[in-house]
Motif scaffolding. Structure first.
Motif, PDB file in Angstrom:
ATOM      1  N   LYS A  47      27.678  17.713  17.818  1.00 29.39           N
ATOM      2  CA  LYS A  47      27.886  16.745  16.876  1.00 29.39           C
ATOM      3  C   LYS A  47      26.636  15.818  16.543  1.00 29.39           C
ATOM      4  CE  LYS A  47      31.053  13.597  14.625  1.00 29.39           C
ATOM      5  NZ  LYS A  47      32.315  12.879  14.657  1.00 29.39           N
ATOM      6  N   ALA A  48      26.438  15.234  17.734  1.00 26.05           N
ATOM      7  CA  ALA A  48      25.174  14.190  17.774  1.00 26.05           C
ATOM      8  C   ALA A  48      24.152  14.696  17.380  1.00 26.05           C
ATOM      9  CB  ALA A  48      25.387  13.430  19.089  1.00 26.05           C
ATOM     10  N   LEU A  49      23.557  16.013  17.848  1.00 28.69           N
ATOM     11  CA  LEU A  49      22.230  16.313  17.718  1.00 28.69           C
ATOM     12  C   LEU A  49      22.137  17.214  16.320  1.00 28.69           C
ATOM     13  CD1 LEU A  49      21.620  17.426  21.249  1.00 28.69           C
ATOM     14  CD2 LEU A  49      20.630  15.586  20.027  1.00 28.69           C
ATOM     15  N   SER A  50      23.153  17.685  15.793  1.00 28.67           N
ATOM     16  CA  SER A  50      23.234  18.357  14.470  1.00 28.67           C
ATOM     17  C   SER A  50      23.267  17.811  13.518  1.00 28.67           C
ATOM     18  CB  SER A  50      24.062  19.549  14.565  1.00 28.67           C
ATOM     19  OG  SER A  50      25.273  19.134  14.499  1.00 28.67           O
ATOM     20  N   ASP A  51      22.607  18.192  12.082  1.00 29.88           N
ATOM     21  CA  ASP A  51      23.046  17.459  11.054  1.00 29.88           C
ATOM     22  C   ASP A  51      24.425  17.909  10.304  1.00 29.88           C
ATOM     23  OD1 ASP A  51      20.411  16.110  10.596  1.00 29.88           O
ATOM     24  OD2 ASP A  51      19.378  18.259  10.498  1.00 29.88           O
ATOM     25  N   ALA A  52      24.660  19.226  10.585  1.00 31.14           N
ATOM     26  CA  ALA A  52      26.149  19.702  10.231  1.00 31.14           C
ATOM     27  C   ALA A  52      26.546  20.841  11.129  1.00 31.14           C
ATOM     28  CB  ALA A  52      25.869  20.381   8.845  1.00 31.14           C
ATOM     29  N   TRP A  53      27.761  20.964  11.393  1.00 30.28           N
ATOM     30  CA  TRP A  53      28.226  22.200  12.222  1.00 30.28           C
ATOM     31  C   TRP A  53      29.761  22.437  11.628  1.00 30.28           C
ATOM     32  CZ3 TRP A  53      32.495  21.841  15.817  1.00 30.28           C
ATOM     33  CH2 TRP A  53      32.755  20.696  16.147  1.00 30.28           C
ATOM     34  N   GLY A  54      30.033  23.565  12.162  1.00 33.85           N
ATOM     35  CA  GLY A  54      31.705  23.777  11.975  1.00 33.85           C
ATOM     36  C   GLY A  54      31.799  25.093  12.807  1.00 33.85           C
ATOM     37  N   ILE A  55      33.075  25.629  12.465  1.00 31.70           N
ATOM     38  CA  ILE A  55      33.642  26.836  13.050  1.00 31.70           C
ATOM     39  C   ILE A  55      34.079  27.725  12.006  1.00 31.70           C
ATOM     40  CG2 ILE A  55      35.719  27.307  14.557  1.00 31.70           C
ATOM     41  CD1 ILE A  55      35.699  24.083  15.395  1.00 31.70           C
ATOM     42  N   GLY A  56      33.688  28.796  12.261  1.00 31.64           N
ATOM     43  CA  GLY A  56      34.096  30.025  11.345  1.00 31.64           C
ATOM     44  C   GLY A  56      34.819  31.399  12.215  1.00 31.64           C
ATOM     45  N   ARG A  57      35.060  32.103  11.527  1.00 32.03           N
ATOM     46  CA  ARG A  57      35.759  33.329  12.023  1.00 32.03           C
ATOM     47  C   ARG A  57      36.748  33.387  13.080  1.00 32.03           C
ATOM     48  NH1 ARG A  57      30.339  36.904  13.562  1.00 32.03           N
ATOM     49  NH2 ARG A  57      29.605  36.947  11.582  1.00 32.03           N
ATOM     50  N   ASN A  58      37.925  32.659  12.627  1.00 26.28           N
ATOM     51  CA  ASN A  58      39.120  32.355  13.411  1.00 26.28           C
ATOM     52  C   ASN A  58      38.512  31.857  14.404  1.00 26.28           C
ATOM     53  OD1 ASN A  58      40.872  33.563  11.726  1.00 26.28           O
ATOM     54  ND2 ASN A  58      40.462  35.662  12.340  1.00 26.28           N
ATOM     55  N   GLY A  59      37.914  30.888  14.564  1.00 29.46           N
ATOM     56  CA  GLY A  59      37.585  30.182  15.952  1.00 29.46           C
ATOM     57  C   GLY A  59      36.428  30.704  16.888  1.00 29.46           C
ATOM     58  N   VAL A  63      21.991  25.127  21.945  1.00 31.50           N
ATOM     59  CA  VAL A  63      22.119  26.826  22.428  1.00 31.50           C
ATOM     60  C   VAL A  63      22.884  26.804  23.561  1.00 31.50           C
ATOM     61  CG1 VAL A  63      21.140  28.867  22.943  1.00 31.50           C
ATOM     62  CG2 VAL A  63      20.294  27.712  20.725  1.00 31.50           C
ATOM     63  N   SER A  64      22.469  26.058  24.596  1.00 28.84           N
ATOM     64  CA  SER A  64      22.841  25.939  25.782  1.00 28.84           C
ATOM     65  C   SER A  64      24.113  25.466  25.811  1.00 28.84           C
ATOM     66  CB  SER A  64      21.807  24.896  26.744  1.00 28.84           C
ATOM     67  OG  SER A  64      22.296  24.655  27.895  1.00 28.84           O
ATOM     68  N   GLU A  65      24.622  24.300  25.174  1.00 27.83           N
ATOM     69  CA  GLU A  65      26.031  23.928  25.282  1.00 27.83           C
ATOM     70  C   GLU A  65      26.895  24.992  24.399  1.00 27.83           C
ATOM     71  OE1 GLU A  65      27.274  21.152  26.581  1.00 27.83           O
ATOM     72  OE2 GLU A  65      25.420  21.065  27.378  1.00 27.83           O
ATOM     73  N   LEU A  66      26.684  25.436  23.477  1.00 26.01           N
ATOM     74  CA  LEU A  66      27.413  26.390  22.668  1.00 26.01           C
ATOM     75  C   LEU A  66      27.532  27.727  23.556  1.00 26.01           C
ATOM     76  CD1 LEU A  66      26.652  25.905  19.067  1.00 26.01           C
ATOM     77  CD2 LEU A  66      28.651  25.105  20.140  1.00 26.01           C
ATOM     78  N   LEU A  67      26.730  28.042  24.348  1.00 31.73           N
ATOM     79  CA  LEU A  67      26.649  29.312  24.722  1.00 31.73           C
ATOM     80  C   LEU A  67      27.538  29.276  26.249  1.00 31.73           C
ATOM     81  CD1 LEU A  67      25.688  32.346  24.977  1.00 31.73           C
ATOM     82  CD2 LEU A  67      23.353  31.580  26.017  1.00 31.73           C
ATOM     83  N   SER A  68      27.185  28.227  26.769  1.00 37.03           N
ATOM     84  CA  SER A  68      27.932  27.606  28.019  1.00 37.03           C
ATOM     85  C   SER A  68      29.580  27.625  27.786  1.00 37.03           C
ATOM     86  CB  SER A  68      27.554  26.303  28.524  1.00 37.03           C
ATOM     87  OG  SER A  68      26.063  26.505  29.115  1.00 37.03           O
ATOM     88  N   GLY A 126      30.503  18.947  25.356  1.00 36.10           N
ATOM     89  CA  GLY A 126      29.534  19.846  24.783  1.00 36.10           C
ATOM     90  C   GLY A 126      29.510  19.649  23.156  1.00 36.10           C
ATOM     91  N   LEU A 127      30.763  19.624  22.491  1.00 29.94           N
ATOM     92  CA  LEU A 127      30.872  19.510  21.143  1.00 29.94           C
ATOM     93  C   LEU A 127      30.476  18.024  20.611  1.00 29.94           C
ATOM     94  CD1 LEU A 127      34.108  21.377  20.353  1.00 29.94           C
ATOM     95  CD2 LEU A 127      31.728  22.208  20.128  1.00 29.94           C
ATOM     96  N   LEU A 128      30.552  17.066  21.487  1.00 31.29           N
ATOM     97  CA  LEU A 128      29.922  15.837  21.068  1.00 31.29           C
ATOM     98  C   LEU A 128      28.517  15.779  21.010  1.00 31.29           C
ATOM     99  CD1 LEU A 128      32.567  13.328  23.134  1.00 31.29           C
ATOM    100  CD2 LEU A 128      32.393  14.035  20.782  1.00 31.29           C
ATOM    101  N   LEU A 129      27.975  16.705  21.943  1.00 31.26           N
ATOM    102  CA  LEU A 129      26.167  16.831  21.912  1.00 31.26           C
ATOM    103  C   LEU A 129      26.170  17.569  20.666  1.00 31.26           C
ATOM    104  CD1 LEU A 129      25.564  17.293  25.605  1.00 31.26           C
ATOM    105  CD2 LEU A 129      24.594  15.716  24.215  1.00 31.26           C
TER     106      LEU A 129
END
Length: 123
Positions: free
Chosen positions: A98-110, A39-44, A93-96
């Protein structure tokens, strides 16, 4: 989805709110720590690179997983991995995520980035 004003001082506050909510739901400390960092990484990232004054944050949990969504409400700004060196303090941030989550992705036009983390302890 909660709406947060674009103010980097609020990242810490959101970390604490998410940690408290996950503890109330009975999510174990390992999963909770990973989710709070994500949450901290994505929000930042949303605050640094998004252009909207409002950012959406959503955290939900089930017996199997915790789902996190951060929406910077800036369509067309696709997240990109930075090329970093060992000396760089930012850009991982996105490397973290990817490393910490089981799945991740991008939606809504980015504008929205989502991820899931396996839940240890279940609501």
């Amino acid at each position: 989805m909660a709406v947060v004003t674009r103010d980097t001082r609020l990242v810490g506050e959101q970390r604490h709110l998410v940690a408290e909510r996950l503890a109330r739901w009975g999510v174990g400390s390992g999963s909770s720590a990973d989710a709070v960092l994500i949450v901290s990484e994505l929000l930042s990232n949303a605050m640094l690179y998004g252009q909207s004054n409002e950012i959406g944050v959503s955290v939900s949990s089930s017996p199997r997983e915790t789902r996190i969504e951060v929406d910077d409400r800036t369509p067309g700004t696709w997240p990109a991995r930075a090329c970093t060196t060992d000396e760089d303090e930012n850009g991982r941030g996105l490397l973290l995520v990817k490393a910490l989550s089981d799945a991740w992705g991008i939606g809504r036009n980015g504008a929205l980035v989502w991820c899931t983390v396996a839940t240890d302890g279940a609501p």
